[in-house]
Design a protein around this motif. Structure first.
Motif, short mmCIF file in Angstrom:
data_model
loop_
_atom_site.label_atom_id
_atom_site.label_comp_id
_atom_site.label_asym_id
_atom_site.label_seq_id
_atom_site.Cartn_x
_atom_site.Cartn_y
_atom_site.Cartn_z
N ALA A 50 0.84 -1.18 0.00
CA ALA A 50 0.00 0.00 0.00
C ALA A 50 0.88 1.24 0.00
O ALA A 50 1.97 1.23 0.58
N THR A 84 -3.71 7.89 -1.97
CA THR A 84 -3.56 6.52 -1.51
C THR A 84 -3.76 5.55 -2.66
O THR A 84 -4.43 5.86 -3.65
N TRP A 117 -2.19 1.37 -4.24
CA TRP A 117 -1.39 0.17 -4.07
C TRP A 117 -0.54 -0.03 -5.33
O TRP A 117 -0.84 0.52 -6.39
N VAL A 137 -6.13 2.46 3.14
CA VAL A 137 -6.11 2.35 1.68
C VAL A 137 -7.28 1.46 1.26
O VAL A 137 -7.23 0.24 1.39
N ALA A 193 -7.77 -2.08 -1.95
CA ALA A 193 -6.48 -2.64 -2.36
C ALA A 193 -6.56 -4.17 -2.31
O ALA A 193 -7.24 -4.74 -1.46
N LEU A 220 -3.99 -5.75 1.56
CA LEU A 220 -3.28 -4.51 1.86
C LEU A 220 -4.30 -3.49 2.36
O LEU A 220 -5.23 -3.12 1.64
N THR A 276 -1.04 2.08 5.23
CA THR A 276 0.36 2.42 4.99
C THR A 276 1.04 2.69 6.33
O THR A 276 0.37 2.94 7.35
#
Length: 484
Positions: free
Chosen positions: A233, A246, A248, A347, A350, A354, A357
């Motif tokens: 991410a 944001t 991935w 995020v 994703a 994920l 972050t």
């Protein structure tokens, strides 16, 4: 950069990949410029002229080859101090800093005046920064037209052009065909819900060792690493004061093409220059394995093409180094996971689990040391991490590629709880300094059978200026012990 025509033509005859990205050849009989590894029939020497950059070749009136695709050439690694500022400026331009910040921002970031930047840039690349930036935008657009199904307006925006009309005009003027004509010729491929672009490297590439290193340090929910894929991410501020962008990314190895395949969602297209720069640093794609392996023969036979696992973001490496002081990797990963969960950015949508972050410097600087202790850090390390985040957020410490190493090391070690070991790890992985060597590392000391840092440094002197690569080889050899 001075180019010797005889050396360049010899490299062209043998398609020597060591020179890929270091010069381009313009062919007067075709009006096209190529990489030295181009698979077309080698032109006669009298028809060849050689240029230190794609921009210089285009300024001389040549169009990019559709076969070898100059936009895929690997970049310049850091080999010496000569031209380092110019290469730092070029790296910032590649990442799109000129749009909309302007070239004055590039000069400010590398610590020189715009006038001096123009002088050293033209000496290194043969063109002005403005001409270089325009060529990089056009080559980025050319790659997106060939490799993706992005609409024309999205391609123009991603490449940093102010309008589709200006994009079409410059593309047709420079390359002799329209963007739509190139797309029809190249047959754009890909999925509508994601973009995939190729990032070339100079072979060999020790992919298995790279993903093994990253997998042992992967933070749950932030990264996912398998034998053939690295995913993470990402979040970053596109403009000061704006909400973070944001998304991935995913990276796969394409050994037949000597490249990595970077995949990302289309909504990140306009930030692709910055993302590509981060991925190239993370995977050390601009390294020169021919030079490095020849200098480290005692290691190279075991893992040819070994790279330094770098950083998508320099502060992230610094945070990992502080968190990992004197504890094992499993415990460090747990603490980093808590930092991501409590202070990172969410995020949405994703793949591969994920979710978040790792936090950036500004976020951690706004935290209290007590909040960091609640994530599992000791009191001393919480103070160290907070002081580091504050220094980076306030601009007193810059953790970016090609930052001046010695002043940065001094500034880091002036912070509480950051000694030589931590600073050297940050320099190695965060700044991309190939000669960094954490002489106090317990794993390295065990591998070399030496107890004192002074003895370690004396032993490692034979590996300069690639001591960092020797350190990664020694970590690879280790059967126990963990490093940041």
């Amino acid at each position: 950069m001075q180019l010797d025509p005889d050396t360049c033509y010899s490299a062209l005859l043998t398609r020597d990949r060591r020179f890929d990205g270091w010069f381009y050849v313009g062919v007067s009989s075709t009006g096209v410029y190529c990489r030295p590894v181009c698979a077309v029939r080698t032109p006669l020497k009298r028809n060849c002229s050689f240029y230190p950059s794609a921009a210089a070749a285009e300024q001389a009136g040549y169009r990019p080859c559709l076969r070898c695709r100059p936009e895929l050439a690997p970049g310049h690694g850091v080999l010496d101090l000569s031209g380092q500022l110019a290469r730092a400026a070029a790296a910032l331009i590649d990442q799109g800093l000129t749009d909309p910040a302007g070239l004055s921002a590039v000069a400010r970031r590398v610590g020189i005046t715009p006038r001096h930047l123009r002088r050293i840039f033209e000496a290194e690349f043969g063109v002005s920064p403005v001409a270089y930036a325009q060529t990089q935008r056009l080559l980025l657009a050319k790659g997106l037209l060939t490799d993706t199904t992005l609409p024309m307006a999205a391609v123009a925006d991603a490449a940093g052009f102010g309008s589709v009309r200006r994009f079409n005009h410059l593309f047709r003027t420079r390359y002799g065909l329209t963007p739509l004509g190139l797309r029809r010729t190249g047959g754009a491929c890909g999925q509508e819900d994601r973009l995939t672009v190729s990032l070339a490297y100079r072979p060999p590439y020790a992919w298995r060792q790279m993903v093994d290193f990253l997998a042992r340090r992967a933070v749950d929910g932030v990264e996912r690493v398998t034998a053939d894929r690295y995913g993470r991410a990402v979040a970053f501020a596109a403009e000061p004061g704006a909400p973070p962008v944001t998304g991935w990314i995913a990276v796969n190895h394409d050994p037949e093409r000597h490249s990595l395949r970077l995949t990302l969602p289309p909504r990140l297209a306009r930030h692709i220059g910055r993302i590509v720069g981060g991925v190239r640093r993370l995977f050390d794609l601009d390294a020169r394995p021919d030079l490095i392996d020849a200098h480290l023969p005692e290691f190279a036979a075991e893992a040819p093409g070994l790279r330094i696992p770098g950083a998508f973001d320099g502060f992230e490496i610094a945070m990992r180094a502080v968190v990992g002081q004197q504890i094992g990797l499993p415990q460090a990963r747990v603490i980093l996971g808590r930092l991501a969960q409590r202070h990172g950015t969410s995020v949405p949508d994703a793949p591969d689990g994920l979710r978040r972050t790792l936090p950036d410097a500004a976020t951690l600087a706004a935290c209290t040391p007590e909040a960091l202790r609640a994530c599992g850090l000791t009191g001393a390390r919480a103070l160290s991490l907070h002081a580091l985040a504050l220094a980076v957020a306030e601009g007193r410490v810059a953790l970016q590629p090609l930052a001046p190493v010695e002043p940065t090391l001094a500034a880091l070690q002036a912070l509480p709880g950051i000694g030589d070991w931590t600073a050297q790890v940050i320099a190695l992985r965060g700044l991309g300094w190939p000669n960094a060597f954490p002489a106090g590392d317990l794993v390295l000391r065990k591998q070399l059978g030496l107890a004192r840092p002074a003895d370690m440094l004396a032993h490692a002197a034979r590996w300069a200026p690639w001591r960092g690569y020797a350190a990664v080889h020694l970590w690879r050899r280790a059967t126990e012990g963990e490093t940041p």
